[in-house]
Design a protein around this motif. Structure first.
Motif, PDB file in Angstrom:
ATOM      1  N   VAL A   1       0.830  -1.336   0.123  1.00 53.87           N
ATOM      2  CA  VAL A   1       0.531   0.016  -0.143  1.00 53.87           C
ATOM      3  C   VAL A   1       1.122   1.209   0.298  1.00 53.87           C
ATOM      4  O   VAL A   1       0.425   2.175  -0.623  1.00 53.87           O
ATOM      5  N   ARG A   2       1.912   1.447   0.292  1.00 52.99           N
ATOM      6  CA  ARG A   2       2.492   2.809   0.743  1.00 52.99           C
ATOM      7  C   ARG A   2       3.364   2.879  -0.356  1.00 52.99           C
ATOM      8  O   ARG A   2       3.521   3.760  -0.680  1.00 52.99           O
ATOM      9  N   ASP A   3       4.338   1.774  -1.138  1.00 50.03           N
ATOM     10  CA  ASP A   3       4.705   1.627  -2.086  1.00 50.03           C
ATOM     11  C   ASP A   3       3.948   2.607  -3.431  1.00 50.03           C
ATOM     12  O   ASP A   3       4.541   3.129  -3.996  1.00 50.03           O
ATOM     13  N   PHE A   4       2.559   1.826  -3.278  1.00 50.57           N
ATOM     14  CA  PHE A   4       1.901   2.478  -4.564  1.00 50.57           C
ATOM     15  C   PHE A   4       1.119   3.987  -4.010  1.00 50.57           C
ATOM     16  O   PHE A   4       0.790   4.599  -4.441  1.00 50.57           O
ATOM     17  N   GLY A   5       1.456   4.232  -2.599  1.00 49.66           N
ATOM     18  CA  GLY A   5       1.129   5.363  -2.146  1.00 49.66           C
ATOM     19  C   GLY A   5      -0.160   5.787  -2.412  1.00 49.66           C
ATOM     20  O   GLY A   5      -0.792   6.900  -2.030  1.00 49.66           O
ATOM     21  N   LEU A   6      -1.183   5.039  -1.548  1.00 52.51           N
ATOM     22  CA  LEU A   6      -2.574   5.108  -1.752  1.00 52.51           C
ATOM     23  C   LEU A   6      -2.789   5.914   0.293  1.00 52.51           C
ATOM     24  O   LEU A   6      -2.328   5.170   1.332  1.00 52.51           O
ATOM     25  N   PRO A   7      -3.870   6.491  -0.082  1.00 56.74           N
ATOM     26  CA  PRO A   7      -4.556   7.640   0.734  1.00 56.74           C
ATOM     27  C   PRO A   7      -5.101   5.727   1.364  1.00 56.74           C
ATOM     28  O   PRO A   7      -5.719   4.803   1.139  1.00 56.74           O
ATOM     29  N   ARG A   8      -4.895   5.228   3.183  1.00 62.95           N
ATOM     30  CA  ARG A   8      -5.595   4.835   3.671  1.00 62.95           C
ATOM     31  C   ARG A   8      -6.510   5.302   4.535  1.00 62.95           C
ATOM     32  O   ARG A   8      -6.177   5.879   5.572  1.00 62.95           O
ATOM     33  N   LEU A   9      -6.892   3.999   5.730  1.00 60.99           N
ATOM     34  CA  LEU A   9      -7.590   3.583   6.398  1.00 60.99           C
ATOM     35  C   LEU A   9      -7.325   3.210   7.588  1.00 60.99           C
ATOM     36  O   LEU A   9      -7.016   2.053   7.021  1.00 60.99           O
ATOM     37  N   GLY A  10      -6.451   2.789   8.404  1.00 57.57           N
ATOM     38  CA  GLY A  10      -5.769   2.574   9.553  1.00 57.57           C
ATOM     39  C   GLY A  10      -7.039   1.860  10.409  1.00 57.57           C
ATOM     40  O   GLY A  10      -7.712   2.769  11.065  1.00 57.57           O
ATOM     41  N   ALA A  11      -6.640   0.612  11.158  1.00 55.92           N
ATOM     42  CA  ALA A  11      -7.462  -0.057  12.009  1.00 55.92           C
ATOM     43  C   ALA A  11      -6.225   0.280  13.303  1.00 55.92           C
ATOM     44  O   ALA A  11      -5.174   0.639  13.667  1.00 55.92           O
ATOM     45  N   ILE A  12      -7.095   1.060  14.537  1.00 53.31           N
ATOM     46  CA  ILE A  12      -6.573   1.293  15.751  1.00 53.31           C
ATOM     47  C   ILE A  12      -7.832   0.350  16.731  1.00 53.31           C
ATOM     48  O   ILE A  12      -8.943   0.753  17.227  1.00 53.31           O
ATOM     49  N   SER A  13      -6.531  -0.392  17.366  1.00 59.00           N
ATOM     50  CA  SER A  13      -7.628  -1.431  18.028  1.00 59.00           C
ATOM     51  C   SER A  13      -7.596  -1.653  19.847  1.00 59.00           C
ATOM     52  O   SER A  13      -5.888  -1.099  19.882  1.00 59.00           O
ATOM     53  N   HIS A  14      -8.317  -1.838  20.610  1.00 59.02           N
ATOM     54  CA  HIS A  14      -8.637  -1.549  21.490  1.00 59.02           C
ATOM     55  C   HIS A  14      -8.957  -3.146  22.555  1.00 59.02           C
ATOM     56  O   HIS A  14     -10.039  -3.840  21.623  1.00 59.02           O
TER      57      HIS A  14
END
Length: 232
Positions: A209-222
């Motif tokens: 994902v980083r190499d293709f430079g995509l914006p992302r929704l990231g998981a924040i888990s609790h």
């Protein structure tokens, strides 16, 4: 194209319950967004909820398409006929397994969504997609004659054959070796861009994902809950 506020989905019951929360999401026409996070955090659950396969237990608003249709109201009313119509016409799905029908040739697998909607078999968009993913020589083969990577490429074309507005891809490269995964990811992004679609792509491969430079929704888990938020 897609505007969601305060989406909450629950998997399981009691002590085993896990909540998946999406505070806000806006995806413009032509935009590609990655959904990332560790295995089991709820990425697929989120995609299923956005794909109207899971009913949320909380929802602020959910608007889809250039006419901003009110999907939230349909969910509140449990209008399954209308929701199924939206899924079949506006959304395209790419599964981890490809999900091709083994008794249909590649050509017929691709055309199936168009047939189910009563659309003409001939499609310039499908022809462009077949060419972009280099499938011209495989159209008369059955799925068992294809490699895993070829099956996933066919699945990508089938997902856009009925000209949806939003493509939802759940780990489309998970079963591939790193080289094939990168190539399929590249071809998929090229296809989405060329056809002017919007897309949400679930991936555990942060480097890809980083190499293709995509914006992302990231998981924040609790404990018991995962939130998906925009990440740099």
């Amino acid at each position: 194209m897609l505007d969601i506020h305060n989406l909450l989905v629950q998997r399981g019951e009691g002590a085993a319950a896990h909540l998946v929360r999406l505070p806000a999401l806006k995806v413009k026409a032509g935009e590609i967004l990655a959904i990332t996070g560790e295995s089991g955090c709820g990425k697929s659950t989120l995609l299923e909820a956005i794909g109207l396969l899971l009913a949320p237990c909380e929802l602020g608003h959910f608007r889809l398409g250039s006419d901003r249709m009110d999907v939230a109201q349909l969910l509140i009313e449990n209008n399954q006929a209308a929701l199924a119509d939206i899924r079949s016409r506006y959304l395209g799905f790419v599964l981890q397994s490809g999900g091709l029908l083994p008794f249909l040739k590649v050509r017929d697998n691709i055309n199936l969504p168009r047939r189910l909607l009563g659309m003409p078999a001939d499609s310039t968009q499908v022809e462009r997609a077949v060419k972009a993913l280099r499938l011209e020589g495989l159209l008369d083969n059955l799925p068992q004659a294809l490699s895993i990577g070829e099956r996933q490429r066919v699945a990508c074309v089938r997902a856009i054959a009925h000209e949806p507005k939003l493509l939802l891809a759940d780990e489309p490269t998970a079963a591939l070796d790193p080289h094939s995964a990168r190539r399929l990811f590249e071809l998929l992004l090229e296809l989405v861009s060329e056809l002017g679609l919007s897309a949400l792509v679930v991936s555990h491969d942060w480097a890809l994902v980083r190499d293709f430079g995509l914006p992302r929704l990231g998981a924040i888990s609790h404990a018991g809950e995962t939130r998906f938020e925009a990440m740099d």
